[in-house]
Design an enzyme around this catalytic site. Sequence first.
Site, PDB file in Angstrom:
ATOM      1  N   THR A  13       0.816  -1.217   0.000  1.00  0.00           N
ATOM      2  CA  THR A  13       0.000   0.000   0.000  1.00  0.00           C
ATOM      3  C   THR A  13       0.854   1.275   0.000  1.00  0.00           C
ATOM      4  O   THR A  13       0.343   2.378  -0.110  1.00  0.00           O
ATOM      5  CB  THR A  13      -0.946   0.027   1.216  1.00  0.00           C
ATOM      6  OG1 THR A  13      -0.145  -0.110   2.403  1.00  0.00           O
ATOM      7  CG2 THR A  13      -1.948  -1.121   1.165  1.00  0.00           C
ATOM      8  N   ALA A  15       4.059   3.926  -1.277  1.00  0.00           N
ATOM      9  CA  ALA A  15       4.355   4.559  -2.563  1.00  0.00           C
ATOM     10  C   ALA A  15       5.162   3.614  -3.458  1.00  0.00           C
ATOM     11  O   ALA A  15       4.874   3.480  -4.651  1.00  0.00           O
ATOM     12  CB  ALA A  15       5.132   5.868  -2.346  1.00  0.00           C
ATOM     13  N   SER A  42      -2.828  -2.048   7.446  1.00  0.00           N
ATOM     14  CA  SER A  42      -3.267  -1.902   6.054  1.00  0.00           C
ATOM     15  C   SER A  42      -3.924  -3.172   5.502  1.00  0.00           C
ATOM     16  O   SER A  42      -4.453  -3.152   4.373  1.00  0.00           O
ATOM     17  CB  SER A  42      -2.074  -1.530   5.176  1.00  0.00           C
ATOM     18  OG  SER A  42      -1.630  -0.238   5.505  1.00  0.00           O
ATOM     19  N   CYS A 130      18.022   4.828  -3.444  1.00  0.00           N
ATOM     20  CA  CYS A 130      17.594   5.457  -4.695  1.00  0.00           C
ATOM     21  C   CYS A 130      18.643   6.381  -5.299  1.00  0.00           C
ATOM     22  O   CYS A 130      18.914   6.342  -6.498  1.00  0.00           O
ATOM     23  CB  CYS A 130      16.289   6.218  -4.491  1.00  0.00           C
ATOM     24  SG  CYS A 130      16.252   7.235  -2.989  1.00  0.00           S
ATOM     25  N   HIS A 243      14.804  12.290  -8.617  1.00  0.00           N
ATOM     26  CA  HIS A 243      15.990  12.810  -7.947  1.00  0.00           C
ATOM     27  C   HIS A 243      16.942  13.355  -9.008  1.00  0.00           C
ATOM     28  O   HIS A 243      17.139  12.735 -10.050  1.00  0.00           O
ATOM     29  CB  HIS A 243      16.726  11.698  -7.193  1.00  0.00           C
ATOM     30  CG  HIS A 243      16.049  11.235  -5.940  1.00  0.00           C
ATOM     31  ND1 HIS A 243      14.912  11.810  -5.419  1.00  0.00           N
ATOM     32  CD2 HIS A 243      16.386  10.233  -5.083  1.00  0.00           C
ATOM     33  CE1 HIS A 243      14.570  11.181  -4.301  1.00  0.00           C
ATOM     34  NE2 HIS A 243      15.432  10.213  -4.075  1.00  0.00           N
ATOM     35  N   ASN A 316      12.998   8.431  -8.854  1.00  0.00           N
ATOM     36  CA  ASN A 316      13.471   7.731  -7.657  1.00  0.00           C
ATOM     37  C   ASN A 316      12.570   6.583  -7.234  1.00  0.00           C
ATOM     38  O   ASN A 316      12.993   5.651  -6.569  1.00  0.00           O
ATOM     39  CB  ASN A 316      13.606   8.726  -6.509  1.00  0.00           C
ATOM     40  CG  ASN A 316      12.332   9.507  -6.256  1.00  0.00           C
ATOM     41  OD1 ASN A 316      11.860  10.211  -7.148  1.00  0.00           O
ATOM     42  ND2 ASN A 316      11.752   9.378  -5.081  1.00  0.00           N
TER      43      ASN A 316
END
EC number: 1.2.1.11
Lengths: 341, 341
Positions: A13, A15, A42, A130, A243, A316
């Site tokens: 759930t 990002a 969640s 990242c 980024h 990213n």
Amino acid sequence: MKSNPVVAVCGATGAVGQEMLKVLEQREFPYSKIIPMASARSAGKKVEFKGEELTVVELTEDSFEGVDLALFSAGGSTSEKFAPIAVQSGCVVVDNSSAWRMDDECPLVVPEVNPEDLDWHKGIIANPNCSTIQMMVALKPIHDEARIKRVVVSTYQAVSGTGQKAIEELENQTRRLMSGQPVVADVYPHQIAFNCLPQIDVFMENGYTKEEMKMVHETIKIMGDPTIKVTATCVRVPVFYGHSESLNIETQEKMKADDVRALLAKSPGVIVEDYPEKKAYPMPVDAAGDDATYVGRIREDETIENGINMWVVSDNIRKGAALNTIQIAETLIQRNLLRVP
Amino acid sequence: MKSNPVVAVCGATGAVGQEMLKVLEQREFPYSKIIPMASARSAGKKVEFKGEELTVVELTEDSFEGVDLALFSAGGSTSEKFAPIAVQSGCVVVDNSSAWRMDDECPLVVPEVNPEDLDWHKGIIANPNCSTIQMMVALKPIHDEARIKRVVVSTYQAVSGTGQKAIEELENQTRRLMSGQPVVADVYPHQIAFNCLPQIDVFMENGYTKEEMKMVHETIKIMGDPTIKVTATCVRVPVFYGHSESLNIETQEKMKADDVRALLAKSPGVIVEDYPEKKAYPMPVDAAGDDATYVGRIREDETIENGINMWVVSDNIRKGAALNTIQIAETLIQRNLLRVP
């Protein structure tokens, strides 16, 4: 080869978890079943996959029975606890948290850079930070060609790197400021809207942030070369996705800007976008949603004998997280390594 | 000393001109008369000064009769044309444009750094580029103590550096994006809201932007030392006020981070804000409206023998433009140099 794998997405759930589902779908990743998992909080929520709604299952110690591959992006402590349990059940883990990155038993992999490190995996493979991933994609070809001695990097990092709540915080703060209201900082220690925060992750004893030191240590592990020196300043900027990095590179051998351009243009995962006369260079709003690492503003740095400046931008959440994780899984399948040894 | 000077503010309706009027008022600058000037387009407009409304006068060849001091911030071509005319009339010019900065006849001055260069002025004194000024304030004490050999700088520059229209563009684009509407880029070549633009000013033949080369050349002129090497990457970020800079510095002599902190804490124009344990470091939203150059994130860079990383923030419209211009004028008065020689 046995039938397609049962795939768990842990942290489905969040990002990155959401993006993982999207990337699995877009790349037609082979699977026999997709199981979205998350914490009790969640569990029961719905996530979309190939137009269908899947119910999120609670992540417990028994979740991994019959699961072949688990893609983790549910935070460091969840990975620390559940990744070994998954491996115990015979499930291969590709982990997006920082929990296992510097563990000597775990390869740290960017498929374009060091796929061969997957050969010695023992069940857990770590996905790099990242900001490190996109830097590696851009630097590996240069290192192979001219040996990189030192990199000075300053980052311009998007809020999505922090997660869904940070995206909302930038949105809410922006909205409030545009209507003249005071803002509250909740996710970040200070206002991020219309500001720059020279702090990403916590501070270490040496005055650097953990994010900055990740770029130093992960580079060495991924490149497999302890002689590469990296010094970093990591900064959060009010950008949603993508980024950016300003890199100053010192190499052993001389490379002209044109050589770097030609080399990167044919390198995997890189798109060179470097047309000053057209005002064309990489920018986060363009890179968002894309898979490539974009490189531009390539210039010789005349202040040292063999110096190059460049500007590197990537999404990213995709190459920096979800995409790289799934590329690792794809490479495991290609190399017939999707099993706990 | 003769009576207080008649002061013209040329470009009085622009972002910097407005700030000049504010700074003149705040610092109780001595004057017998303040004359706001601008192009024909803005003549007749009103500007505020000490609670009164002053009418903006059109800038013409006859404007400078009886004027002792003209503060220019009306763009390069206006300065190029009118500054010599002003000097001809016996008026001393402090110019905020880039027109005269690299002219051998014009001192380029940051009062904390090289006030002695005012001694040889011939009528026109140039105010350095905003991103250079704050870097000079932070670097001069270090150069005096340990001799700077090389600086790698990446900037995070606010839109106000471009002027009033750019401030409005960031505002408008943000508003449109927040309500899901497409944006139009007018002042900048690309969207600036929620984005980073690695281009400030035009591109030069060597692939660097003019802004980047200003930092290289102006540093040498202000420091009076051609051996200091600067390489720069200049980036516009969606911030209204306050330029930030990530500096990587190599010195001849070793300085520990603590030494740098102690040195800068007692240096003119600098405030050290470097308390990681309190998450306190310089940020543009804090620096906006302030006079100081804030320095934080001071760390030894272990990748070279004598390296320091630091983060420098200042209000680009104040210290970067209006304030420095007026500090130059104040220093001229103190040194009894407010006359065309």
